[in-house]
Enzyme design. Structure first.
Site, PDB file in Angstrom:
ATOM      1  NE  ARG A   1      40.828 109.917 -38.755  1.00 29.97           N
ATOM      2  CZ  ARG A   1      42.126 110.094 -38.897  1.00 29.97           C
ATOM      3  NH1 ARG A   1      42.974 109.157 -38.518  1.00 29.97           N
ATOM      4  NH2 ARG A   1      42.586 111.201 -39.425  1.00 29.97           N
TER       5      ARG A   1
ATOM      6  CE  LYS B   1      58.450 123.734 -41.117  1.00 31.21           C
ATOM      7  NZ  LYS B   1      59.159 122.461 -41.220  1.00 31.21           N
TER       8      LYS B   1
END
Ligand code: ADP
Ligand code: MG
Length: 408
Positions: free
Chosen positions: A36, A197
């Site tokens: 990052r 999910k």
């Protein structure tokens, strides 16, 4: 892109507040992955070389509005100093007279890092006073923190109302790649959606199902679709309350001529643990007390076949429990296949924390067209939402005309 970027800015001699995403993983005070920081370098270097005074700001972890020594940005400043080959100091606090003085002493071409913004609860509350204090340091605001652009915080949203606000180069790259998927993908266009999910990704599925030509569904989320098809999934991770959603996605796909590819065979394990007994079975023959943990070989072949002609692919979510090596075959093979497609000229964009980790584990990140640095932000972007940290940046004038976005 319809937002102004630092390419449109003459930064010489200006004080520039740059919101970066330096939320790096730390272990015992050491940075375990500096990607990052590296990703923010083009923007920082560009501003410094133009002779700007650069004030960098980031959050790290979840300190919940309190000073936590383990979440101080000192290790980040040290790594940044090393990467920039110049000293970068970190302030003791994001606010205060000492910080103001330190900023006043900076000369053009120098930069400083503010201490963790989230040591102040006002940051996440998008408190106007906190935003005003941050804005007082600078003449111009730049947002290069794509990974936090889906949050309206003082340093990502509030401050941008108070200063001329531009996108950094990383932000620009993210919006261009993800925006192209939504607006003008080269076809055929496919999405591979996996992970745990359905509930977390239902909006992405809804938004993509009429835009893509092929929708590959794998991972734990496929189990809910298998259940919607009347198959039994044993002890697998599944969301029975999402069966209706899964059915609606399949109906929408049929109505829009989108080909859906679900696993035709699956790897099942007695327990979702290393060393558990496992075998491959057709997806309509999952034994009652077993768990689906990966896609099978036939599924993999069918997915590769459906993806072979594709010119644009977006991938989010592993196709199995890839943390356990025995159940990582589907995820690893798809990663390898996509790297090959990218090398052959297809546009391959990967987003999502775990999917990106899977690609990086295999050393394939450089082979993909674009790896999104923002997990949650990239998903919200593909849900079709405008991210608050992007919406607030200056628009490019005159606004470019756009046709109907993304329709097939
Ligand atoms: P991403 O971070 O790429 O968006 P997610 O966070 O949605 O992905 O999902 C990643 C998780 O999904 C992983 O921890 C992986 O173990 C889990 N997973 C994938 N397939 C299955 C499965 N069949 N059963 C249980 N968990 C699964
Ligand atoms: Mg994840």
């Amino acid at each position: 892109m319809n937002k102004l970027t630092i390419r449109d800015l003459d930064a010489a001699g200006k004080r520039v507040f740059v919101r970066v995403d330096f939320n790096v993983p730390l272990e015992d005070g050491k940075i375990t992955d500096d990607s990052r920081i590296v990703a923010a370098l083009p923007t920082i270097k560009s501003l410094l070389s133009q002779g700007a005074i650069v004030i960098l700001a980031s959050h790290l972890g979840r300190p919940d509005g309190k000073v936590q020594d383990s979440m101080r940005l000192r290790p980040v400043a040290e790594r940044l100093s090393h990467l920039l080959k110049m000293p970068v100091s970190v302030t003791g606090d994001a606010l205060g007279a000492g910080t103001e003085d330190a900023i006043k002493r900076l000369k053009p071409g120098e930069c400083i890092l503010l201490e963790n913004l989230r040591f102040h609860a006002e940051e996440e509350k998008n408190d106007p006073g906190f935003a005003k204090a941050l804005a007082s340091y600078a003449d111009v605001y730049v947002n290069d923190a794509f990974g936090t652009a889906h949050r309206a915080h003082a340093s990502t949203e509030g401050i941008a109302h108070l200063l001329p606000a531009y996108a950094g180069l990383l932000m620009e790259k993210e919006i261009e790649f993800l925006g192209k998927l939504m607006e003008n993908p080269e076809r055929p266009f496919a999405a591979i959606i996996g992970g745990a999910k359905v509930s977390g990704k239902i909006q992405v599925l809804r938004n993509l199902v009429d835009k893509v030509d092929v929708l590959v569904i794998g991972g734990g989320m496929a189990n809910t679709f298998l259940l919607a098809q009347g198959k039994q999934v044993g002890k697998s991770l599944v969301e029975p309350d999402r069966v209706e959603d899964a059915r609606a996605i399949m109906e929408s796909a049929a109505a829009h001529g989108t080909k859906i590819v679900l696993p035709s065979d699956v790897v099942v394990a007695k327990e979702v643990t290393r060393g558990s007994e496992y075998k491959t079975v057709p997806s309509d023959k999952v034994p009652a007390s077993w768990n689906i943990v990966d896609i099978g070989k036939n599924s993999l072949d069918a997915m590769r076949k459906a993806l072979e002609p594709v010119k644009t692919v977006f991938w989010n979510g592993p196709l199995g429990v890839f943390e356990i090596p025995t159940f990582s075959v589907g995820t690893r093979e798809i990663a390898r296949f996509l790297a090959g497609r990218a090398q052959a000229g297809a546009t391959v964009v990967v987003g999502g924390g775990d999917s990106v980790a899977a690609v990086e584990q295999q050393g394939l990140a450089d082979k993909m067209t674009h790896i999104s640095t923002g997990g949650g932000a990239s998903l919200e972007f593909l849900e079709g939402k405008e991210l608050p940290g992007v919406a607030v940046l200056l628009d490019r004038e005159p606004a470019s005309a756009g046709g109907p976005a993304g329709s097939k």
